[in-house]
Enzyme design. Structure first.
Site, PDB file in Angstrom:
ATOM      1  N   ASP A  79       4.123  33.734  -7.124  1.00  0.00           N
ATOM      2  CA  ASP A  79       3.888  33.442  -5.717  1.00  0.00           C
ATOM      3  C   ASP A  79       3.678  34.753  -4.972  1.00  0.00           C
ATOM      4  O   ASP A  79       4.496  35.677  -5.084  1.00  0.00           O
ATOM      5  CB  ASP A  79       5.087  32.680  -5.153  1.00  0.00           C
ATOM      6  CG  ASP A  79       4.790  32.081  -3.793  1.00  0.00           C
ATOM      7  OD1 ASP A  79       4.328  30.933  -3.764  1.00  0.00           O
ATOM      8  OD2 ASP A  79       5.026  32.758  -2.781  1.00  0.00           O
ATOM      9  N   ASP A  96      -8.199  34.911   1.713  1.00  0.00           N
ATOM     10  CA  ASP A  96      -9.004  34.417   0.582  1.00  0.00           C
ATOM     11  C   ASP A  96      -9.404  35.563  -0.349  1.00  0.00           C
ATOM     12  O   ASP A  96      -9.412  35.411  -1.567  1.00  0.00           O
ATOM     13  CB  ASP A  96     -10.271  33.715   1.094  1.00  0.00           C
ATOM     14  CG  ASP A  96      -9.982  32.349   1.710  1.00  0.00           C
ATOM     15  OD1 ASP A  96      -8.837  31.867   1.579  1.00  0.00           O
ATOM     16  OD2 ASP A  96     -10.900  31.768   2.320  1.00  0.00           O
ATOM     17  N   GLU A 122      -0.929  29.952  -2.430  1.00  0.00           N
ATOM     18  CA  GLU A 122      -0.822  31.324  -2.955  1.00  0.00           C
ATOM     19  C   GLU A 122      -0.006  31.375  -4.239  1.00  0.00           C
ATOM     20  O   GLU A 122       0.486  32.426  -4.632  1.00  0.00           O
ATOM     21  CB  GLU A 122      -0.191  32.239  -1.898  1.00  0.00           C
ATOM     22  CG  GLU A 122       1.256  31.963  -1.580  1.00  0.00           C
ATOM     23  CD  GLU A 122       1.475  30.902  -0.513  1.00  0.00           C
ATOM     24  OE1 GLU A 122       2.574  30.895   0.062  1.00  0.00           O
ATOM     25  OE2 GLU A 122       0.576  30.092  -0.266  1.00  0.00           O
TER      26      GLU A 122
END
Length: 201
Positions: A79, A96, A122
């Site tokens: 993460d 992005d 994410e």
């Protein structure tokens, strides 16, 4: 009539039980079309790595393989730390770009038989087959270090980003894929709640 043996030609239909299958030769134009469809269905459009749906299929397949033939399976969940604040500070376009660059880091670090996917948002996942726990820890640490050292950039914006990693090994008393995901998720929560930018396995 029942056919036991016959050489197939491009476009032939084969009936097996209640199923119908179409044979496509390697140079069939239709073959490329179906490959493109598979890519669209299995790849994450943003990062160009497998998506959650394809990951779920791969995990089920690997669990089945380990149950039948033995061996080991380790799941790593990764993460990106403080990703919401990255989006809030620099915008979603830069966010992005971070996701794309992190996916490239993963693909560049993994071995031939390792499998990585965008798990959602994410969060990313790596499946390691026939890999010992210490070897998995070393790989996870190297991904964490590569992420930490990379200067994420998109035009005039640059930022440093870190990742937390949690991992779990499959064992026979687990009740399906949900169990190993939950076990890895608990370790990921420990990594994030004890300071982030670390590996807990």
């Amino acid at each position: 009539d029942e056919v036991r043996e016959r050489e197939l030609s491009d476009g032939n239909l084969v009936y097996v039980g209640h199923g119908t299958y179409k044979f496509l030769s390697g140079d069939s134009p239709e073959h490329g079309y179906y490959e493109d469809l598979h890519d669209v269905a299995s790849k994450d459009k943003l990062t160009d790595i497998p998506n959650r749906r394809y990951f779920d299929e791969a995990l089920e397949r690997e669990i089945g393989r380990v149950q039948r033939h033995g061996g080991s399976l380790i799941l790593l969940l990764l993460d990106l730390d403080h990703f919401k604040s990255i989006n809030d500070t620099h915008g979603h376009v830069f966010g992005d770009a971070v996701l794309r660059q992190f996916a490239r880091i993963l693909k560049g670090r993994l071995r031939v038989n390792d499998f990585c996917a965008r798990y959602g948002g994410e969060e990313f996942a790596i499946l390691l087959t026939d890999t010992g726990k210490e070897e998995a820890r070393q790989l996870a640490e190297s991904v964490r270090e590569l992420c930490q050292e990379h200067m994420y950039s998109d035009g005039s914006i640059t930022a440093l980003v870190t990742t937390s990693v949690g991992g779990a090994a499959w064992h026979s008393d687990m009740a399906g894929s949900k169990a190993i995901i939950e076990a890895a998720d608990i370790k990921l929560y420990q990594a994030k709640s004890t300071g982030r930018n670390k590996v807990v396995l």
